[in-house]
Design an enzyme around this catalytic site. Structure first.
Site, PDB file in Angstrom:
ATOM      1  N   ARG A  43       0.921  -1.170   0.075  1.00 23.73           N
ATOM      2  CA  ARG A  43      -0.063   0.233   0.098  1.00 23.73           C
ATOM      3  C   ARG A  43       1.073   1.337  -0.073  1.00 23.73           C
ATOM      4  NH1 ARG A  43      -4.649   0.218   4.529  1.00 23.73           N
ATOM      5  NH2 ARG A  43      -3.043   0.809   5.933  1.00 23.73           N
ATOM      6  N   LYS A  75      -2.521   6.490   1.470  1.00 24.63           N
ATOM      7  CA  LYS A  75      -2.413   7.090   2.850  1.00 24.63           C
ATOM      8  C   LYS A  75      -1.563   8.145   3.084  1.00 24.63           C
ATOM      9  CE  LYS A  75      -2.572   4.601   7.149  1.00 24.63           C
ATOM     10  NZ  LYS A  75      -3.996   5.118   7.849  1.00 24.63           N
ATOM     11  N   GLU A  78     -16.596   5.966   3.262  1.00 26.14           N
ATOM     12  CA  GLU A  78     -15.830   5.436   4.579  1.00 26.14           C
ATOM     13  C   GLU A  78     -16.419   5.951   5.797  1.00 26.14           C
ATOM     14  OE1 GLU A  78     -11.569   4.315   4.443  1.00 26.14           O
ATOM     15  OE2 GLU A  78     -11.548   6.092   3.179  1.00 26.14           O
TER      16      GLU A  78
HETATM   17  C1  LIG Z   1      -9.011   6.533   6.010  1.00 22.92           C
HETATM   18  C2  LIG Z   1      -8.881   4.921   6.419  1.00 22.92           C
HETATM   19  N1  LIG Z   1      -9.633   3.847   5.948  1.00 22.92           N
HETATM   20  C3  LIG Z   1      -9.456   2.877   6.484  1.00 22.92           C
HETATM   21  C4  LIG Z   1      -8.515   2.405   7.110  1.00 22.92           C
HETATM   22  C5  LIG Z   1      -8.243   1.005   7.675  1.00 22.92           C
HETATM   23  O1  LIG Z   1      -7.306   0.232   7.064  1.00 22.92           O
HETATM   24  P1  LIG Z   1      -6.215  -0.617   7.743  1.00 22.92           P
HETATM   25  O2  LIG Z   1      -7.274  -2.141   7.814  1.00 22.92           O
HETATM   26  O3  LIG Z   1      -5.301  -1.208   6.732  1.00 22.92           O
HETATM   27  O4  LIG Z   1      -5.886  -0.538   9.142  1.00 22.92           O
HETATM   28  C6  LIG Z   1      -7.660   3.349   7.706  1.00 22.92           C
HETATM   29  C7  LIG Z   1      -6.412   3.263   8.566  1.00 22.92           C
HETATM   30  O5  LIG Z   1      -6.022   2.314   9.315  1.00 22.92           O
HETATM   31  C8  LIG Z   1      -7.725   4.642   7.450  1.00 22.92           C
HETATM   32  O6  LIG Z   1      -6.944   5.670   7.830  1.00 22.92           O
END
Ligand SMILES: Cc1ncc(COP(=O)(O)O)c(C=O)c1O
Length: 338
Positions: A80, A183, A219
């Protein structure tokens, strides 16, 4: 082990003894360095400070009942970060370098990995920064990739529990063709106001609709969304959400448990048809949703005060794998300390 009240830690910042760093100069990555200060020095004209040319990741290390310390799917976090790097014109950190640095920083700080019984974990935060001094808007020449760790408290202090969410229409976190899938810090800056409003109104977090049509679920705060009905796990397909590694894992486990998995647009009205709903991410794994309010339309979508059976099963299975209690059939965990 350090003398820390593990069970009462928050999701805050506790300095640890070491962090690891690697510099990208003259078109290549250098040697991994171990640092014992948590300060960094850079030019006041560094691109990360002005133009947000920075990216981060988040994953965890778990002290397991068998005495080992495991890290969950770090190759996925590496992938990622590589995708984010391509998205905002930064050099990619190879999976091998990423994994080497994660393992090293956890080993160096193993006394800070909380006890299994506390429910706390060691949060791992990789950070990639453009550090060249320039005032023109173009990609940096030089970069630093660093990883620090900090112990964080158990997400569910009183046990696995449900929380309310609220749909916010007045703010977007990311645009359909913007940086939502990466991210980068800018997405989180864009979410601060909506998150503050949601908290002020007594909700656990804000819920975004797609920013173009305001029709589909996107989200919830810094977590992906899923709904469950008729033995089917449904999660949004959107070009503006972060591809959650927890969600990807839950989709696989749902399939393993005999559920159907659908990744597609979820119109808001469909919220009324789910039997269970949850937010998912590294921090909580699953944060079950008690209800989602749409204040503009006076609607409340209810899922009950207690986590539903599928959410509980998925949560127990995923955390069981992370703690080495359930067979890791997919090879998701890496033992970094035997
Ligand atoms: C915007 C956002 N969506 C989703 C997630 C969940 O991702 P992950 O399951 O990889 O932690 C995160 C962070 O952890 C995030 O910052």
């Amino acid at each position: 082990m350090k003398n820390i009240d593990w069970a009462n830690l928050t999701f805050g910042y506790v300095p640890t003894d070491y962090n690891v760093r690697c510099y990208y100069r003259n078109g290549k990555w250098g040697e991994v360095e171990v640092c014992s200060t948590d300060q960094i020095s850079m030019s006041i004209a560094a691109t990360c400070l002005h133009y947000g040319q920075e990216a981060f990741e988040g994953l965890k290390a778990y002290r397991c009942p068998d005495g080992k310390i495991r890290v969950f799917r770090m190759d996925e976090n590496a992938a990622r970060l590589q995708s984010t790097s391509r998205g905002i014109m930064m050099p990619e950190v190879s999976t091998a370098l990423f994994e080497e640095m994660v393992a090293k920083v956890v080993r160096l700080n193993q006394e800070y990995v909380p006890t299994y019984e506390s429910g706390a974990t060691l949060y791992i935060r990789p950070l990639l920064l453009g550090v060249s001094a320039q005032v023109g808007v173009h990609p940096s020449r030089d970069y630093v990739f660093l990883i620090f760790v900090t112990p964080v408290g158990p997400y569910f202090k009183g046990g696995f529990s449900s929380n309310p969410y609220v749909i916010i229409r007045d703010y977007d976190r990311a645009a359909p063709l913007g940086t939502g899938i990466y991210k980068v810090g800018g997405n989180y800056a864009a979410s601060l106001k909506a998150n503050h409003i949601a908290h002020e109104k007594g909700y656990a977090s804000e819920f975004y609709l797609d920013s173009k049509e305001k029709k589909y679920m996107d989200e919830c705060g810094a977590a992906n969304f899923f709904g469950i009905k008729n033995n089917t796990y449904v999660t949004p397909k959107s070009s503006s959400i972060l591809p959650s590694i927890t969600n990807k894992s839950l989709m696989q486990l749902a399939e393993d448990l005999g559920m159907t998995v659908e990744r597609r647009q979820i119109p808001e009205e469909e919220l009324a048809t789910f039997e269970e709903a949850g937010a998912c991410g590294t921090a909580a794994v699953i944060s079950p949703i008690s209800y989602i309010d749409d204040l503009d339309n006076g609607k409340r979508y209810n899922y009950g005060e207690k986590p539903g059976p599928w959410s509980k099963k998925l949560y127990d299975t995923l955390t069981g794998i992370q703690y080495g209690l359930i067979e890791d059939k997919h090879g998701w965990t890496t033992v970094v300390v035997e």
